[in-house]
Design an enzyme around this catalytic site. Structure first.
Site, PDB file in Angstrom:
ATOM      1  N   ASP A  92       0.865  -1.176   0.000  1.00  0.00           N
ATOM      2  CA  ASP A  92       0.000   0.000   0.000  1.00  0.00           C
ATOM      3  C   ASP A  92       0.909   1.235   0.000  1.00  0.00           C
ATOM      4  O   ASP A  92       2.061   1.171   0.422  1.00  0.00           O
ATOM      5  CB  ASP A  92      -0.950  -0.020   1.203  1.00  0.00           C
ATOM      6  CG  ASP A  92      -2.145   0.911   1.001  1.00  0.00           C
ATOM      7  OD1 ASP A  92      -2.188   1.620  -0.032  1.00  0.00           O
ATOM      8  OD2 ASP A  92      -3.025   0.948   1.874  1.00  0.00           O
ATOM      9  N   ASP A 271      -7.667  -7.612   0.948  1.00  0.00           N
ATOM     10  CA  ASP A 271      -6.773  -7.701   2.095  1.00  0.00           C
ATOM     11  C   ASP A 271      -7.529  -7.131   3.272  1.00  0.00           C
ATOM     12  O   ASP A 271      -8.443  -6.321   3.093  1.00  0.00           O
ATOM     13  CB  ASP A 271      -5.500  -6.859   1.880  1.00  0.00           C
ATOM     14  CG  ASP A 271      -5.764  -5.382   2.126  1.00  0.00           C
ATOM     15  OD1 ASP A 271      -6.373  -4.744   1.253  1.00  0.00           O
ATOM     16  OD2 ASP A 271      -5.415  -4.881   3.207  1.00  0.00           O
TER      17      ASP A 271
HETATM   18  N1  PRF Z   1      -6.614   3.680   0.206  1.00  0.00           N
HETATM   19  C1  PRF Z   1      -5.412   3.072   0.435  1.00  0.00           C
HETATM   20  N2  PRF Z   1      -5.304   2.020   1.262  1.00  0.00           N
HETATM   21  C2  PRF Z   1      -6.414   1.573   1.875  1.00  0.00           C
HETATM   22  C3  PRF Z   1      -7.673   2.163   1.679  1.00  0.00           C
HETATM   23  C4  PRF Z   1      -7.802   3.278   0.793  1.00  0.00           C
HETATM   24  O1  PRF Z   1      -8.859   3.860   0.559  1.00  0.00           O
HETATM   25  C5  PRF Z   1      -8.575   1.441   2.475  1.00  0.00           C
HETATM   26  C6  PRF Z   1     -10.033   1.701   2.640  1.00  0.00           C
HETATM   27  N3  PRF Z   1     -10.794   0.553   2.911  1.00  0.00           N
HETATM   28  C7  PRF Z   1      -7.837   0.444   3.126  1.00  0.00           C
HETATM   29  N4  PRF Z   1      -6.544   0.541   2.752  1.00  0.00           N
HETATM   30  N5  PRF Z   1      -4.326   3.536  -0.178  1.00  0.00           N
END
Ligand code: PRF
EC number: 2.4.2.29
Length: 376
Positions: A92, A271
């Site tokens: 992420d 995830d």
């Molecule tokens: N953006 C990013 N990571 C995330 C989310 C998002 O909106 C969410 C929302 N459920 C979880 N992880 N970059």
């Protein structure tokens, strides 16, 4: 990265597919265990591979950048070398974690300014910088920097936020296209659809993302406080527009029922911290319902944890023993619960895949929803 769409369920949007990366293949739909700080909490690599049968795990740019830091990761030769996981990794981008963890964070046109939750030091994540960081981490799938507004945001805030996410996406995408991986294998980059609970914003976001023709696309900004029905409605709106020949990733979702509903609506990748986090608190998800292992009712139940379970802990240990470990605050309780829950989540997605492939998804899913939401 390559995606082969193998079969689409004639009664819904559910699909079975295969993602190929330089670190191996992923059979979709798939659940991806979360390994925030380069470890899936309380779980050994051997268990992840052989017992849970994880095909891909997640890492977090925010955490890895702060600790162990980029010098160490680069010296190690990337995250795969550092933690020993040689299958695919998705990271992420950090925007979401900046908002949930750090102090004094502030968004500007330039990027996300924040202070570390560890030592208070000041940092800035720009759309370009999170690509550079993920290049050093060496994840197979990198994510764009986005803003995830709360599920209750009003329309005008959601619209402004989406426009910023879209400008950041343009910059991040350009930088991704101009740079290369450091370790000799290919990395890809997924854009993220935002737009809160507003159909017109979601449609605009999905069209914008679709025209990039990325290898895969993500849906963010859901399961952040909006009603569950709204989440399903937004998935429908977005998946109507996102290309069918690219994998779709629903970020940070959710319960077993949410995952089944997501699969039915055409999601391929999931995830969530729920199986590990709730597991460490004594909550076990099974195909026959949810168990709170701290409950007195298990005190003298010497039957296996989950007779239908796929992992060795399910058959090795009894409910009474696991309850005792939780009540005694033994570390082993968290280890057992984490292995069980992750194995169940991966099994659930792979079982859905089997039923999609043999044309029985809809009836299986309707029965499964009732079973997984039952309280034991
Ligand atoms: N953006 C990013 N990571 C995330 C989310 C998002 O909106 C969410 C929302 N459920 C979880 N992880 N970059």
């Amino acid at each position: 990265m390559d995606f082969e769409l193998q079969y689409t369920d004639p009664c819904s949007r559910a699909r079975a597919g295969k993602i190929t990366t330089d670190h191996g293949c992923i059979n979709t739909p798939i659940f991806m265990p979360v390994g925030t700080v380069a470890s899936v909490k309380a779980v050994h690599l051997h268990e992840l591979k052989e017992d849970i049968k994880a095909q891909i795990i997640l890492g977090n740019t925010y955490h890895l950048y702060l600790r162990p830091g980029l010098d160490t990761l680069e010296k190690a030769g990337g995250l795969h070398k550092f933690n020993g996981w040689d299958r695919p990794i998705l990271t992420d981008s950090g925007g979401f974690q900046v908002f949930s963890l750090s102090e004094n964070r502030k968004l500007t046109e330039e990027g996300a300014h924040f202070r570390s939750h560890i030592d208070g030091s000041k940092h800035l994540f720009t759309p370009e910088k999170v690509v550079d960081i993920q290049r050093i981490i060496g994840s197979d799938i990198m994510m764009a920097l986005d803003e995830c507004p709360p599920g209750q945001s009003d329309y005008s805030y959601a619209k402004k936020s989406l426009q910023l996410t879209q400008r950041w996406l343009e910059r991040g995408w350009k930088h991704f296209c101009e740079t290369e991986g450091k370790y000799g294998y290919k990395q890809t980059f997924f854009p993220i659809v935002q737009g809160c609970v507003y159909p017109d914003l979601r449609k605009d976001a999905a069209k914008h993302v679709a025209q990039l023709e990325a290898d895969g696309n993500a849906i963010g900004g859901l399961a952040v406080g909006e009603p569950t029905e709204k989440m399903y409605e937004m998935i429908d709106v977005v998946n109507e527009i996102l290309p069918t020949d690219k994998p779709r990733y629903l970020m940070g979702v959710g319960t077993p029922a949410n995952i089944l509903e997501g699969i039915e609506r055409g999601i391929d990748m999931f995830d969530c911290v729920m199986p590990t986090r709730n597991g460490r608190n004594g909550m076990l998800f099974t195909a026959n319902g949810i168990m709170n292992m701290r409950n007195k009712k298990w005190a003298d139940d010497f039957s296996p944890i989950d007779p239908d379970g796929t992992s060795y802990v399910d058959h090795q240990y009894s409910k009474a023993y696991l309850r005792h470990l939780f009540i005694s605050n033994e570390i082993l309780a968290m280890q057992i619960a984490s292995v069980h829950n992750l194995a169940f989540y991966v099994w659930l997605t792979q079982e859905a895949r089997k039923h999609i492939l043999n044309g029985t998804f809809k009836t299986w899913k309707d029965e499964m929803i009732i079973r997984v939401t039952h309280r034991l």
